[in-house]
Motif scaffolding. Structure first.
Motif, PDB file in Angstrom:
ATOM      1  N   UNK A   1       3.778  -3.856   8.347  1.00 50.23           N
ATOM      2  CA  UNK A   1       3.137  -5.111   7.943  1.00 50.23           C
ATOM      3  C   UNK A   1       1.616  -5.001   7.796  1.00 50.23           C
ATOM      4  N   UNK A   2       0.890  -4.358   8.737  1.00 51.32           N
ATOM      5  CA  UNK A   2      -0.567  -4.238   8.565  1.00 51.32           C
ATOM      6  C   UNK A   2      -0.953  -3.468   7.305  1.00 51.32           C
ATOM      7  N   UNK A   3      -0.132  -2.468   6.916  1.00 49.69           N
ATOM      8  CA  UNK A   3      -0.423  -1.720   5.689  1.00 49.69           C
ATOM      9  C   UNK A   3      -0.247  -2.614   4.467  1.00 49.69           C
ATOM     10  N   UNK A   4       0.818  -3.409   4.491  1.00 52.46           N
ATOM     11  CA  UNK A   4       1.047  -4.349   3.380  1.00 52.46           C
ATOM     12  C   UNK A   4      -0.067  -5.381   3.318  1.00 52.46           C
ATOM     13  N   UNK A   5      -0.502  -5.861   4.482  1.00 50.80           N
ATOM     14  CA  UNK A   5      -1.597  -6.839   4.522  1.00 50.80           C
ATOM     15  C   UNK A   5      -2.889  -6.238   3.980  1.00 50.80           C
TER      16      UNK A   5
ATOM     17  N   UNK B   1      -2.676  -6.100   0.311  1.00 50.87           N
ATOM     18  CA  UNK B   1      -2.802  -7.478  -0.171  1.00 50.87           C
ATOM     19  C   UNK B   1      -4.262  -7.911  -0.198  1.00 50.87           C
ATOM     20  N   UNK B   2      -5.005  -7.571   0.857  1.00 50.18           N
ATOM     21  CA  UNK B   2      -6.414  -7.956   0.929  1.00 50.18           C
ATOM     22  C   UNK B   2      -7.233  -7.239  -0.141  1.00 50.18           C
ATOM     23  N   UNK B   3      -6.911  -5.964  -0.404  1.00 53.00           N
ATOM     24  CA  UNK B   3      -7.614  -5.231  -1.466  1.00 53.00           C
ATOM     25  C   UNK B   3      -7.393  -5.884  -2.825  1.00 53.00           C
ATOM     26  N   UNK B   4      -6.138  -6.278  -3.089  1.00 52.81           N
ATOM     27  CA  UNK B   4      -5.831  -6.935  -4.360  1.00 52.81           C
ATOM     28  C   UNK B   4      -6.462  -8.321  -4.428  1.00 52.81           C
ATOM     29  N   UNK B   5      -6.457  -9.013  -3.281  1.00 50.17           N
ATOM     30  CA  UNK B   5      -7.079 -10.344  -3.232  1.00 50.17           C
ATOM     31  C   UNK B   5      -8.582 -10.234  -3.451  1.00 50.17           C
ATOM     32  N   UNK B   6      -9.182  -9.160  -2.952  1.00 53.07           N
ATOM     33  CA  UNK B   6     -10.620  -8.925  -3.142  1.00 53.07           C
ATOM     34  C   UNK B   6     -10.968  -8.914  -4.628  1.00 53.07           C
ATOM     35  N   UNK B   7     -10.177  -8.195  -5.385  1.00 51.85           N
ATOM     36  CA  UNK B   7     -10.416  -8.106  -6.831  1.00 51.85           C
ATOM     37  C   UNK B   7     -10.303  -9.475  -7.488  1.00 51.85           C
ATOM     38  N   UNK B   8      -9.279 -10.224  -7.094  1.00 50.41           N
ATOM     39  CA  UNK B   8      -9.081 -11.565  -7.657  1.00 50.41           C
ATOM     40  C   UNK B   8     -10.223 -12.498  -7.268  1.00 50.41           C
ATOM     41  N   UNK B   9     -10.604 -12.477  -5.995  1.00 49.09           N
ATOM     42  CA  UNK B   9     -11.648 -13.370  -5.490  1.00 49.09           C
ATOM     43  C   UNK B   9     -13.003 -13.073  -6.115  1.00 49.09           C
TER      44      UNK B   9
ATOM     45  N   UNK C   1       2.690   4.447  -1.067  1.00 44.15           N
ATOM     46  CA  UNK C   1       1.670   5.481  -0.871  1.00 44.15           C
ATOM     47  C   UNK C   1       0.985   5.851  -2.181  1.00 44.15           C
ATOM     48  N   UNK C   2       1.699   5.718  -3.289  1.00 47.61           N
ATOM     49  CA  UNK C   2       1.136   6.070  -4.593  1.00 47.61           C
ATOM     50  C   UNK C   2      -0.064   5.199  -4.953  1.00 47.61           C
ATOM     51  N   UNK C   3      -0.082   3.956  -4.454  1.00 47.46           N
ATOM     52  CA  UNK C   3      -1.238   3.079  -4.703  1.00 47.46           C
ATOM     53  C   UNK C   3      -2.517   3.751  -4.213  1.00 47.46           C
ATOM     54  N   UNK C   4      -2.431   4.333  -3.032  1.00 49.28           N
ATOM     55  CA  UNK C   4      -3.623   4.895  -2.407  1.00 49.28           C
ATOM     56  C   UNK C   4      -3.917   6.303  -2.904  1.00 49.28           C
ATOM     57  N   UNK C   5      -2.884   6.983  -3.396  1.00 48.91           N
ATOM     58  CA  UNK C   5      -3.127   8.277  -4.038  1.00 48.91           C
ATOM     59  C   UNK C   5      -3.968   8.082  -5.295  1.00 48.91           C
ATOM     60  N   UNK C   6      -3.676   7.004  -6.032  1.00 48.87           N
ATOM     61  CA  UNK C   6      -4.437   6.686  -7.234  1.00 48.87           C
ATOM     62  C   UNK C   6      -5.886   6.355  -6.899  1.00 48.87           C
ATOM     63  N   UNK C   7      -6.059   5.609  -5.792  1.00 48.50           N
ATOM     64  CA  UNK C   7      -7.412   5.239  -5.373  1.00 48.50           C
ATOM     65  C   UNK C   7      -8.220   6.476  -5.003  1.00 48.50           C
TER      66      UNK C   7
END
Length: 459
Positions: A297-301, A304-312, A447-453
């Protein structure tokens, strides 16, 4: 005393503090009297030094100290009382501020540059769509975790069959001389070896297949060549004496023990989750699945916060920052920072500052506050997570609380936990305000999300 603020633009201001003689005279006189009682001046007993002499010798420094106290207090109070959201710390204005002469009492003016945070307005609605990626605690992960529990909670048991490379072989070790036990030589009553730890294959093979009662002649120096610490520990001798040991030792096997994994039974269920928490294998698997999901759950959160950052940041738009002030302040407070390094780092600093201010605004708009109970909860969560990494799930509450309390006593840890607690509450608010669409994906996909980053960061 007069304090006034003049805005030069939306994010810069000059704060003037005018200190009159009447504002500090009484404080200075009191400080002089206090100092006179403690002053140690040759020819005078403490407390008998003439006031005039104390004033002549120390009056200037005492005056400066008391006025600086008044100015600092006035500066802080004005910011607090007017709820100014300042960035950095006030700096003396380089144009208006004149050198202060404390040799004579008079009226003084102080000018400070102040950086103000840009105004942020956020209108969050369900129309603002964002995906929440929940990591699937699939059957493979559950089985892998169960195997880990079985391995962690296993134990060594005596076996009658011949020893394997990974078995523990216990016995008596005796130094040999001319093929016989040396009188007064090295003797270890409780020797323990594991063949797989031996570097030399020939020496290792001597122990594989051995049983209780077998007598093995071996060379510790060859078996553990290059590892003086291991040899010294095995023979119970000083490390410096390893070079002079005999080439032959006798190992009389007393028993062979083998590590046996725990069974999938009530004993394991109780050790992992506490007595009676689960009662059969199905409940155990369900509890393991729930535990893995909670750990993810903390990893998903975080995602989520990283994606929300972009939106905000898109909703907030471009913000004006007091760049000149911030660079001046950062140079003044960063001991190892140079003008060149600051130019390189500044874009990242501003990006981090922008998101920090956005989170502050969300907290303000939603009246988010962190109480003592919140700090204790987050500290307990962090403690449980640390122990869970080592498979230690069922620890006494008292032990967890002691670790959590120790964590909170450390200022750096407490500050990090405070930030995490605030972030968790902000995430909860965002989940309730935004149009969240949950999508379950595998751990590999996540994990692929963060490999891309990482690839983008390296590029």
């Amino acid at each position: 005393m007069n304090v006034s603020l003049t805005n030069t633009d939306s994010v810069n201001a000059i704060l003037q503090i005018s200190v009159a003689k009447a504002d500090y005279q009484e404080k200075v006189e009191s400080a002089l009297k206090t100092f006179r009682k403690k002053a140690n001046i040759p020819g005078f007993r403490p407390g008998t030094v003439p006031v005039g002499m104390v004033k002549k010798m120390y009056g200037k420094s005492i005056l400066a100290e008391e006025i600086n106290k008044i100015v600092s207090e006035s500066l802080y109070n004005h910011i607090q009382e007017n709820k100014l959201n300042v960035l950095g710390e006030p700096l003396p204005n380089e144009e208006k501020q004149q050198p202060i002469d404390f040799s004579t009492e008079g009226d003084y003016d102080f000018y400070f540059d102040i950086a103000l945070a840009p105004e942020i307005k956020l209108n969050l609605t369900k129309k603002d769509k964002i995906t929440y990626y929940a990591i699937d605690a699939n059957e493979e992960l559950v089985e892998k975790q169960i195997e880990s529990y079985k391995a962690n909670y296993g134990k060594y048991e005596k076996v009658e069959e011949g020893a394997k490379e990974t078995d523990l072989i216990r016995g008596v070790i005796a130094e040999l001389e001319d093929g016989k036990v040396k009188e007064g030589g090295i003797n270890v009553e409780s020797g323990i070896v594991m063949p797989s730890y031996m570097k030399d294959a020939e020496e290792q093979s001597k122990f594989v297949g051995s049983k209780a009662g077998d007598v093995i002649t071996f060379n510790p120096g060859k078996a553990y060549e290059g590892n003086e610490t291991e040899i010294a520990s095995l023979l119970h001798i000083d490390k410096n004496a390893v070079e002079t040991i005999a080439p032959e030792f006798q190992f009389t096997v007393s028993e062979v023990t083998r590590y046996q994994e725990a069974g999938l039974d009530q004993d394991l269920f109780d050790k992992v989750f506490g007595a009676g928490t689960v009662k059969d294998a199905d409940e155990f698997k369900a509890k393991v699945k729930e535990t893995i999901a909670n750990q993810f759950a903390p990893d998903s959160d975080y995602k989520f916060l990283l994606d929300a950052k972009e939106l905000l940041e898109k909703k907030t738009g471009a913000l004006q920052f007091p760049d000149a002030f911030l660079k001046r302040w950062l140079l003044a407070t960063g001991e190892e920072r140079t003008a060149e390094s600051l130019e390189n780092d500044y874009p990242k600093i501003i990006a981090d500052l922008k998101f920090h201010l956005i989170k502050e605004q969300i907290a303000k708009d939603n009246d988010i506050k962190i109480e003592n109970d919140d700090m204790k909860t987050i500290a307990l969560q962090a403690t449980r997570a640390q122990f869970a990494q080592y498979g230690m799930m069922n620890l006494p509450d008292e032990m967890l609380e002691n670790y959590a309390n120790d964590m909170l006593k450390n200022k750096d840890n407490a500050r990090n936990l405070l930030d995490r607690a605030m972030e968790n509450k902000i995430i909860d608010v965002l989940k309730s305000k935004l149009g969240v669409e949950e999508k379950t994906i595998s751990l590999d996909e996540f994990r692929k999300f963060f490999e891309k980053e990482e690839e983008n960061a390296e590029a």
